[in-house]
Design an enzyme around this catalytic site. Structure first.
Site, PDB file in Angstrom:
ATOM      1  N   VAL A 194      83.787  39.189 -20.362  1.00  0.00           N
ATOM      2  CA  VAL A 194      83.764  38.333 -19.180  1.00  0.00           C
ATOM      3  C   VAL A 194      84.023  36.890 -19.592  1.00  0.00           C
ATOM      4  O   VAL A 194      83.369  36.369 -20.504  1.00  0.00           O
ATOM      5  CB  VAL A 194      82.401  38.404 -18.456  1.00  0.00           C
ATOM      6  CG1 VAL A 194      82.397  37.525 -17.217  1.00  0.00           C
ATOM      7  CG2 VAL A 194      82.043  39.837 -18.101  1.00  0.00           C
ATOM      8  N   CYS A 195      84.985  36.253 -18.911  1.00  0.00           N
ATOM      9  CA  CYS A 195      85.220  34.823 -19.104  1.00  0.00           C
ATOM     10  C   CYS A 195      85.434  34.186 -17.737  1.00  0.00           C
ATOM     11  O   CYS A 195      85.239  34.828 -16.708  1.00  0.00           O
ATOM     12  CB  CYS A 195      86.378  34.540 -20.057  1.00  0.00           C
ATOM     13  SG  CYS A 195      88.011  34.862 -19.378  1.00  0.00           S
ATOM     14  N   SER A 196      85.847  32.950 -17.707  1.00  0.00           N
ATOM     15  CA  SER A 196      86.007  32.249 -16.429  1.00  0.00           C
ATOM     16  C   SER A 196      86.960  32.966 -15.490  1.00  0.00           C
ATOM     17  O   SER A 196      86.625  33.242 -14.342  1.00  0.00           O
ATOM     18  CB  SER A 196      86.499  30.822 -16.653  1.00  0.00           C
ATOM     19  OG  SER A 196      85.497  30.051 -17.255  1.00  0.00           O
ATOM     20  N   SER A 241      84.698  35.969 -14.284  1.00  0.00           N
ATOM     21  CA  SER A 241      83.304  35.938 -13.860  1.00  0.00           C
ATOM     22  C   SER A 241      83.148  36.237 -12.370  1.00  0.00           C
ATOM     23  O   SER A 241      82.153  36.822 -11.951  1.00  0.00           O
ATOM     24  CB  SER A 241      82.669  34.587 -14.207  1.00  0.00           C
ATOM     25  OG  SER A 241      83.380  33.534 -13.590  1.00  0.00           O
TER      26      SER A 241
END
Length: 108
Positions: A9-11, A41
């Protein structure tokens, strides 16, 4: 051996998508049956409604999500090491995943 679903999970899911191939290659080289998926996210809740990952790895820029996810899920959640994330260190991040799963199973 059961395939492990690793959720990154990242931005926006774009930077972790670069890690997917590195970690998939590292898993193959290590003989680990794993599917690595990268998401943003904003998509976490929708994704978790359809799958149960073996582990969730959160990128450093959204590390605040780790506490929230740990509170509501019964799966290991870890924040990626900043250096490993920045250098796309697939083998090192895969080892972090395996360590998180092992720690969780030891506490179960």
């Amino acid at each position: 051996m059961v395939q492990k679903l690793i959720l990154l999970v990242c931005s926006a899911g774009m930077s972790t998508s670069l890690l997917v191939s590195r970690m998939t290659d590292a898993a193959s080289d290590a003989g680990v049956d794993a599917q690595v998926v990268a998401i943003g996210s904003a998509d976490v809740n929708a994704e978790l409604a359809t799958v149960t990952p073996a582990v969730i790895m959160v990128a450093p820029q959204v590390s605040y999500l780790a506490t929230q996810l740990r509170a509501k899920l019964d799966v290991p959640v870890a924040v990626m090491d900043t250096h490993d994330y920045a250098t796309l260190a697939g083998p090192r991040l895969l080892q972090s995943v395996l360590d998180a799963i092992q720690r969780a199973s030891a506490h179960a």
